[in-house]
Every structure is written in C-alpha cells, then in structure tokens.
Design a protein around this motif. Structure first.
Motif, PDB file in Angstrom:
ATOM      1  N   GLN A   1       0.865  -1.291   0.094  1.00 20.71           N
ATOM      2  CA  GLN A   1       0.029   0.136   0.060  1.00 20.71           C
ATOM      3  C   GLN A   1       0.878   1.349   0.002  1.00 20.71           C
ATOM      4  OE1 GLN A   1      -3.451  -0.083  -0.232  1.00 20.71           O
ATOM      5  NE2 GLN A   1      -3.263  -2.363  -0.375  1.00 20.71           N
ATOM      6  N   GLU A   2       0.586   2.181  -0.675  1.00 21.71           N
ATOM      7  CA  GLU A   2       1.268   3.511  -0.790  1.00 21.71           C
ATOM      8  C   GLU A   2       1.727   4.044   0.342  1.00 21.71           C
ATOM      9  OE1 GLU A   2       1.872   7.692  -0.705  1.00 21.71           O
ATOM     10  OE2 GLU A   2      -0.019   6.619   0.028  1.00 21.71           O
TER      11      GLU A   2
ATOM     12  N   ASP B   1       2.251   2.556   3.202  1.00 17.27           N
ATOM     13  CA  ASP B   1       3.159   1.657   3.947  1.00 17.27           C
ATOM     14  C   ASP B   1       4.663   1.862   3.692  1.00 17.27           C
ATOM     15  OD1 ASP B   1       1.056   1.125   5.720  1.00 17.27           O
ATOM     16  OD2 ASP B   1       0.484  -0.812   4.190  1.00 17.27           O
TER      17      ASP B   1
END
Length: 122
Positions: free
Chosen positions: A36-37, A39
């Motif tokens: 995910q972006e 993360d």
C-alpha cells in the motif's frame, strides 16, 4: 512495511537528488502491487567513513536493504530486489560515465509477521 534503507558512499555521483532517488524507488515498490502506498518507508544514509578494496581508485558503492514481511515467494522477492537495483543503477549512470566505478547491491530481508509490531497514530 516495507522499509527501504539506501546507503551510499559520500563520493557517489548521482544524476538526481537523494529525495528524487527515494521517490523513484517508492514508485517502483508501489508499482509491484505488493504494498500500500502509505506503508512504503524509505531513507538514504550517506556514508562519510568507508572503504572499498585497497587500491586508491575512483570507486563508490550503494547498498540497499529492503525489509518486507515474510510470506512472499522467491520470485517476488527477486523482482522487488531487481526493481530497486534498477532504480539505483539508473541514478548513478552519470557517475559511471564520468569514469567512476560504482557497485550497486540490494538485499531483500524478511521480517517475521509473528514478531513485527506496528501502530498507526492518526
């Protein structure tokens, strides 16, 4: 997760800023579809004290450590490592053209889910 740490010798000649290098590396990791972006966490550490071999030569090195949670197969880990390696290699092309020898390496490490702790404070 993931955590990307890029260590580079202070004499490494990049054709972009370290911030741009991190932007490109993060984009490559996001494009993998594995993360995910928000993360993706990355940083550069410039090494002021280092040695490479014993000869006095115009050499530099960049080593990246990508830490990811366990559970991904070897092919995925290899692809992630190669994607980061390609981004870094593209960033040092100018240095190589200037006669500098640069070694780029990437190590993909697995963090154990069972012992990994994370909290998001919003």
């Amino acid at each position: 997760m993931p955590h990307l740490v890029i260590e580079l010798t202070e004499n490494t000649r990049l054709n972009c800023s370290q911030e741009e290098l991190l932007d490109e590396a993060n984009a490559a990791l996001l494009a993998s579809g594995q993360f995910q972006e928000a993360d993706i966490k990355s940083r550069c550490i410039t090494l002021s004290t280092y040695r490479q071999g014993v000869d006095a030569a115009d050499r530099a090195f960049v080593h990246a450590r990508l830490s990811i949670l366990d559970g991904r197969d070897t092919a995925v880990r290899q692809a992630l490592g190669q994607a980061v390696c390609d981004v870094i290699a593209d960033a040092v092309r100018t240095g190589v053209e200037g006669g500098q020898s640069v070694q780029v390496s990437v190590e993909v490490c697995e963090m154990q889910r069972a012992t990994y702790a994370k909290q998001v404070i919003a």
